[in-house]
Design an enzyme around this catalytic site. Structure first.
Site, PDB file in Angstrom:
ATOM      1  N   MET A  70       7.784   9.608   1.470  1.00 52.73           N
ATOM      2  CA  MET A  70       8.211   8.320   2.019  1.00 52.73           C
ATOM      3  C   MET A  70       9.412   7.808   1.230  1.00 52.73           C
ATOM      4  O   MET A  70       9.376   7.766  -0.009  1.00 52.73           O
ATOM      5  CB  MET A  70       7.074   7.284   1.921  1.00 52.73           C
ATOM      6  CG  MET A  70       5.889   7.527   2.829  1.00 52.73           C
ATOM      7  SD  MET A  70       6.282   7.622   4.596  1.00 52.73           S
ATOM      8  CE  MET A  70       7.092   6.040   4.905  1.00 52.73           C
ATOM      9  N   GLY A 130       4.923   1.063   6.522  1.00 54.30           N
ATOM     10  CA  GLY A 130       4.423  -0.108   7.240  1.00 54.30           C
ATOM     11  C   GLY A 130       5.375  -0.636   8.294  1.00 54.30           C
ATOM     12  O   GLY A 130       4.929  -1.163   9.312  1.00 54.30           O
ATOM     13  N   PHE A 131       6.669  -0.491   8.039  1.00 56.36           N
ATOM     14  CA  PHE A 131       7.632  -1.076   8.964  1.00 56.36           C
ATOM     15  C   PHE A 131       8.872  -0.204   9.103  1.00 56.36           C
ATOM     16  O   PHE A 131       9.264   0.468   8.150  1.00 56.36           O
ATOM     17  CB  PHE A 131       8.059  -2.470   8.465  1.00 56.36           C
ATOM     18  CG  PHE A 131       6.903  -3.398   8.296  1.00 56.36           C
ATOM     19  CD1 PHE A 131       6.399  -4.114   9.376  1.00 56.36           C
ATOM     20  CD2 PHE A 131       6.269  -3.525   7.064  1.00 56.36           C
ATOM     21  CE1 PHE A 131       5.298  -4.948   9.234  1.00 56.36           C
ATOM     22  CE2 PHE A 131       5.162  -4.352   6.907  1.00 56.36           C
ATOM     23  CZ  PHE A 131       4.672  -5.064   8.000  1.00 56.36           C
ATOM     24  N   GLY A 132       9.477  -0.248  10.268  1.00 57.56           N
ATOM     25  CA  GLY A 132      10.760   0.401  10.482  1.00 57.56           C
ATOM     26  C   GLY A 132      11.875  -0.504   9.977  1.00 57.56           C
ATOM     27  O   GLY A 132      11.640  -1.663   9.626  1.00 57.56           O
ATOM     28  N   GLY A 133      13.069   0.045   9.930  1.00 57.98           N
ATOM     29  CA  GLY A 133      14.244  -0.761   9.627  1.00 57.98           C
ATOM     30  C   GLY A 133      14.400  -1.186   8.177  1.00 57.98           C
ATOM     31  O   GLY A 133      15.164  -2.100   7.880  1.00 57.98           O
ATOM     32  N   GLY A 185      13.878   6.147  12.828  1.00 56.42           N
ATOM     33  CA  GLY A 185      13.446   5.197  13.851  1.00 56.42           C
ATOM     34  C   GLY A 185      14.612   4.365  14.344  1.00 56.42           C
ATOM     35  O   GLY A 185      15.187   4.602  15.412  1.00 56.42           O
ATOM     36  N   SER A 225      11.304   8.412  15.299  1.00 56.85           N
ATOM     37  CA  SER A 225      10.073   7.621  15.282  1.00 56.85           C
ATOM     38  C   SER A 225      10.056   6.621  16.427  1.00 56.85           C
ATOM     39  O   SER A 225      10.936   5.767  16.549  1.00 56.85           O
ATOM     40  CB  SER A 225       9.966   6.865  13.955  1.00 56.85           C
ATOM     41  OG  SER A 225       8.966   5.876  14.066  1.00 56.85           O
ATOM     42  N   HIS A 269       1.909  10.717  12.106  1.00 62.81           N
ATOM     43  CA  HIS A 269       1.895  10.238  10.724  1.00 62.81           C
ATOM     44  C   HIS A 269       0.824   9.164  10.619  1.00 62.81           C
ATOM     45  O   HIS A 269       1.007   8.047  11.107  1.00 62.81           O
ATOM     46  CB  HIS A 269       3.303   9.684  10.405  1.00 62.81           C
ATOM     47  CG  HIS A 269       3.426   9.075   9.046  1.00 62.81           C
ATOM     48  ND1 HIS A 269       4.508   8.284   8.708  1.00 62.81           N
ATOM     49  CD2 HIS A 269       2.647   9.144   7.949  1.00 62.81           C
ATOM     50  CE1 HIS A 269       4.376   7.890   7.446  1.00 62.81           C
ATOM     51  NE2 HIS A 269       3.248   8.382   6.976  1.00 62.81           N
ATOM     52  N   ASP A 308       3.854   6.919  14.535  1.00 65.83           N
ATOM     53  CA  ASP A 308       3.332   6.203  13.373  1.00 65.83           C
ATOM     54  C   ASP A 308       2.041   5.488  13.728  1.00 65.83           C
ATOM     55  O   ASP A 308       2.052   4.488  14.445  1.00 65.83           O
ATOM     56  CB  ASP A 308       4.378   5.196  12.875  1.00 65.83           C
ATOM     57  CG  ASP A 308       5.554   5.883  12.209  1.00 65.83           C
ATOM     58  OD1 ASP A 308       5.324   6.651  11.262  1.00 65.83           O
ATOM     59  OD2 ASP A 308       6.701   5.666  12.655  1.00 65.83           O
ATOM     60  N   ASP A 357      10.991  10.092   5.355  1.00 63.87           N
ATOM     61  CA  ASP A 357      10.698   9.076   6.362  1.00 63.87           C
ATOM     62  C   ASP A 357      10.947   7.692   5.781  1.00 63.87           C
ATOM     63  O   ASP A 357      10.313   7.312   4.800  1.00 63.87           O
ATOM     64  CB  ASP A 357       9.224   9.227   6.788  1.00 63.87           C
ATOM     65  CG  ASP A 357       8.806   8.238   7.862  1.00 63.87           C
ATOM     66  OD1 ASP A 357       9.671   7.514   8.386  1.00 63.87           O
ATOM     67  OD2 ASP A 357       7.597   8.210   8.170  1.00 63.87           O
ATOM     68  N   GLY A 358      11.877   6.970   6.409  1.00 67.55           N
ATOM     69  CA  GLY A 358      12.156   5.604   5.989  1.00 67.55           C
ATOM     70  C   GLY A 358      13.612   5.406   5.617  1.00 67.55           C
ATOM     71  O   GLY A 358      14.104   6.014   4.672  1.00 67.55           O
ATOM     72  N   GLY A 359      14.315   4.601   6.415  1.00 73.57           N
ATOM     73  CA  GLY A 359      15.704   4.292   6.104  1.00 73.57           C
ATOM     74  C   GLY A 359      16.659   5.458   6.263  1.00 73.57           C
ATOM     75  O   GLY A 359      17.775   5.432   5.742  1.00 73.57           O
ATOM     76  N   MET A 411      -0.832   3.201  12.481  1.00 70.65           N
ATOM     77  CA  MET A 411      -1.101   2.236  11.395  1.00 70.65           C
ATOM     78  C   MET A 411      -2.336   1.408  11.746  1.00 70.65           C
ATOM     79  O   MET A 411      -2.488   0.967  12.888  1.00 70.65           O
ATOM     80  CB  MET A 411       0.090   1.294  11.228  1.00 70.65           C
ATOM     81  CG  MET A 411       1.410   1.983  10.963  1.00 70.65           C
ATOM     82  SD  MET A 411       2.700   0.769  10.651  1.00 70.65           S
ATOM     83  CE  MET A 411       4.156   1.822  10.621  1.00 70.65           C
ATOM     84  N   HIS A 427       8.005  11.537  16.342  1.00 74.88           N
ATOM     85  CA  HIS A 427       7.222  11.040  15.215  1.00 74.88           C
ATOM     86  C   HIS A 427       6.427   9.816  15.670  1.00 74.88           C
ATOM     87  O   HIS A 427       6.988   8.840  16.162  1.00 74.88           O
ATOM     88  CB  HIS A 427       8.186  10.676  14.083  1.00 74.88           C
ATOM     89  CG  HIS A 427       7.536  10.259  12.806  1.00 74.88           C
ATOM     90  ND1 HIS A 427       7.074  11.149  11.868  1.00 74.88           N
ATOM     91  CD2 HIS A 427       7.275   9.026  12.299  1.00 74.88           C
ATOM     92  CE1 HIS A 427       6.570  10.499  10.839  1.00 74.88           C
ATOM     93  NE2 HIS A 427       6.671   9.197  11.071  1.00 74.88           N
ATOM     94  N   MET A 454      -1.001   6.486   8.882  1.00 76.65           N
ATOM     95  CA  MET A 454      -1.020   5.508   7.791  1.00 76.65           C
ATOM     96  C   MET A 454      -2.288   4.692   7.961  1.00 76.65           C
ATOM     97  O   MET A 454      -2.263   3.529   8.377  1.00 76.65           O
ATOM     98  CB  MET A 454       0.240   4.640   7.855  1.00 76.65           C
ATOM     99  CG  MET A 454       1.490   5.367   7.370  1.00 76.65           C
ATOM    100  SD  MET A 454       3.003   4.601   7.937  1.00 76.65           S
ATOM    101  CE  MET A 454       3.083   5.297   9.590  1.00 76.65           C
TER     102      MET A 454
END
Ligand code: DX5
Ligand code: ZN
Length: 231
Positions: free
Chosen positions: A136, A141-144, A196, A8, A65, A34, A174-176, A36, A32, A67
């Site tokens: 998800m 909404g946010f990376g990390g 990401g 990402s 993606h 994102d 997607d996410g973490g 938003m 990827h 959002m």
């Protein structure tokens, strides 16, 4: 298709996007992106003009993606622009069947995303309309953010539904996703991994992708042959 990695660019340097994509071009399967809109999620990133510019500079196919609040209005344009995969959110789409069909008609893979609290079961009858399901593993909404283990049973259920119908649908998480979480997602049945921070936060993003791929391949759920165990 085996394991695929889709880094990402949310965690990349937005002022140098073309170079940031070039860095991962030999190692990744997708980029990827994102999108938003600060309405569907509390963050604002980029839209169609930046995607069009990226398409001119990326050697990798784009995995967009969305959002955004109104995917029915915007998603087909991303496919028409040349994105090879376009994901809309189930929570946002008012006419998901029509929109998914428009994405496919424009030549892209159509994908449906579900937030952590959205059940997969309600979308079982839509499986024929999609090429990929995105589950998800953080609130979008946010990376990390930290990977949510509570999504693991849903990954397993989704994989069982896909297998049960003998469909060739990719299952993206997607996410973490990172070295310490990718194995359990792969074991549960995911086969496309967005990362990401784990890629762009690494000193060597290409090496980080190869490490993630190796971990996922080691744990990849082996498909149970149809009819296995029956007399
Ligand atoms: C979050 C985005 C993700 C994000 C993942 O809403 O959809 O694609 O970039 O970032 P990491 O891998 O850092 O959690
Ligand atoms: Zn994403």
């Amino acid at each position: 298709m085996g394991i695929q990695i889709s880094p990402s660019i949310l965690s990349a340097d937005f002022a140098r996007l073309a170079e940031e994509v070039a860095v991962i071009s030999d190692a990744a399967d997708w980029v990827h992106v994102d999108v938003m809109d600060n309405h569907f999620v509390p963050n604002l990133t980029l839209g169609l003009p930046v995607v069009e510019a990226l398409l001119r500079h990326s050697a990798l196919p784009l995995d967009c993606h969305l959002m955004i609040e109104d995917p029915d209005r915007w998603a087909p344009a991303y496919a028409e622009a040349g994105a090879k995969s376009v994901t809309i959110h189930a929570e946002a789409a008012k006419a998901p069947v029509r929109t998914l069909r428009m994405i496919r008609a424009a030549g892209a893979r159509a994908s449906l995303a579900l937030n952590p609290a959205t059940p997969i079961d309600a979308y079982e009858d839509l499986l024929d309309e999609v090429d990929m399901i995105l589950l998800m593993t953080v609130e979008p909404g946010f990376g990390g953010q930290r990977f949510l283990d509570l999504v693991l049973p849903k990954i397993r259920r989704a994989r069982d539904l896909i297998r049960g119908r003998d469909l060739d649908i990719w299952l993206q998480v997607d996410g973490g996703v990172a070295a310490d979480t990718i194995e359990r997602a792969a074991e549960a049945g995911a086969d496309v991994f967005v990362a990401g921070n784990a890629v762009y936060g690494a000193a060597d993003p290409a090496a980080a992708i190869e490490d993630l791929r190796a971990l996922a391949e080691k744990k990849a759920a082996h498909p149970r042959p149809i009819g296995f165990g029956r007399a």
